[in-house]
Write an enzyme that holds these catalytic residues in place. Structure first.
Site, PDB file in Angstrom:
ATOM      1  N   ASP A 103       0.815  -1.216   0.000  1.00  0.00           N
ATOM      2  CA  ASP A 103       0.000   0.000   0.000  1.00  0.00           C
ATOM      3  C   ASP A 103       0.849   1.266   0.000  1.00  0.00           C
ATOM      4  OD1 ASP A 103      -2.123  -1.700   0.152  1.00  0.00           O
ATOM      5  OD2 ASP A 103      -2.944  -0.905   2.016  1.00  0.00           O
ATOM      6  N   HIS A 248       3.543  -2.524   3.177  1.00  0.00           N
ATOM      7  CA  HIS A 248       3.575  -1.153   2.679  1.00  0.00           C
ATOM      8  C   HIS A 248       4.840  -0.907   1.866  1.00  0.00           C
ATOM      9  CE1 HIS A 248       0.481  -0.841   5.771  1.00  0.00           C
ATOM     10  NE2 HIS A 248       0.076   0.258   5.165  1.00  0.00           N
TER      11      HIS A 248
END
Length: 291
Positions: A103, A248
């Site tokens: 992400d 992430h």
């Protein structure tokens, strides 16, 4: 005799006049103002019930209990997943496949290093991008696409969808699509809500427009700035067939994702040794990546 009658009549009239006068004066005192003499400037007089009005304004409105009722009736994320299971997913089917996802990309501090590791091990992943970051780093976004990874929609500015209007929600999705389109040539049909949060109204809209809301069932917790060992443990101890792993590849100012980068080779090797095939989210779910 006539004098007596006249006296009685006069006394009665006088008594009536006095009673009328005192009754009006008493009424005026009760209401807090004098009604006999009208204001000389003909201005509107104060409403004697204004204090009562101000009191009633302070009473709870009928909307208060309704608001509480609405909050009680609001479905949890778990309930939303059950109700909209064809639209809202956290994992794929029970097969020996796993999807690695990243992400908050693209981010020049971390994304290139993640891409280097994935290329070295021949793994394709899914990157959920923020439209604003795509506009700021178009070359890096293009590299993600050119190296065979799937790009998903992670909103334009990363708001909590629970706290924005429907029009703002649609704008977040559409603006990100327009940022992605010149780079990838397609509009992604997978959306990952920031923080994993979404409302029922937004889910209904997503279903009507053939989107898939993709959360996760394995959280690396790397956003906490964990070290390599912690990230590896969080992933490998929770993976199972059909898992979608949250990691992430970018973050805000001060983000520390070195643990993610260092852990990635070990995670990939361990999963492959366990017989897992590492695939993209559309491959895992058996859906098209775009429209």
């Amino acid at each position: 005799m006539k004098r007596v009658v006249c006296s009685i009549v006069a006394f009665t009239l006088l008594t009536g006049i006095l009673l009328l006068y005192f009754s009006q004066t008493a009424a005026a005192d009760i209401l807090g103002r004098t009604y006999i003499n009208a204001p000389e400037d003909n201005k509107k007089t104060e409403d004697p019930f204004s204090e009562l009005d101000s009191f009633t304004k302070e009473l709870p409105t009928v909307k208060e209990p309704q608001k509480k009722a609405d909050e009680k009736s609001k479905l949890t994320l778990g309930q939303l997943r059950k109700k909209y299971k064809s639209t809202f997913v956290t994992n794929g089917p029970n097969v020996k496949r796993i999807a690695l996802t990243f992400d908050d990309v693209p981010d020049p501090r971390f994304t290139p290093q993640i891409l280097d590791v994935l290329k070295e091990y021949g793994v394709k992943a899914t990157f959920f991008v923020n439209g604003q970051r795509v506009l700021n780093h178009p070359k890096l976004a293009k590299r993600i696409h050119d190296e065979g990874h799937v790009i998903g929609n992670h909103s334009f500015t990363h708001p909590d969808f629970n706290k924005i209007s429907m029009s703002a929600f649609k704008s977040e999705i559409k603006k990100t699509e327009q940022a992605i389109l010149p780079i990838t040539g397609y509009i992604s049909k997978t959306i990952r809500p920031p923080y994993g949060e979404i409302t029922e109204e937004q889910l209904i809209w997503a279903a009507e427009h053939k989107y898939r809301i993709v959360n996760w069932n394995v959280d690396s917790l790397d956003w906490k700035g964990l070290n390599k060992e912690q990230v590896v443990t969080n992933i490998l101890s929770n993976t199972r067939p059909g898992a979608i792993v949250l990691q992430h590849g970018g973050g805000g100012h001060g983000s520390k994702l070195q643990g993610t980068i260092d852990a990635l080779p070990e995670v990939i090797k361990a999963l492959k040794n366990q017989g897992y095939e590492l695939v993209t989210v559309p491959e895992l779910l058996g859906i098209e990546k775009s429209k």
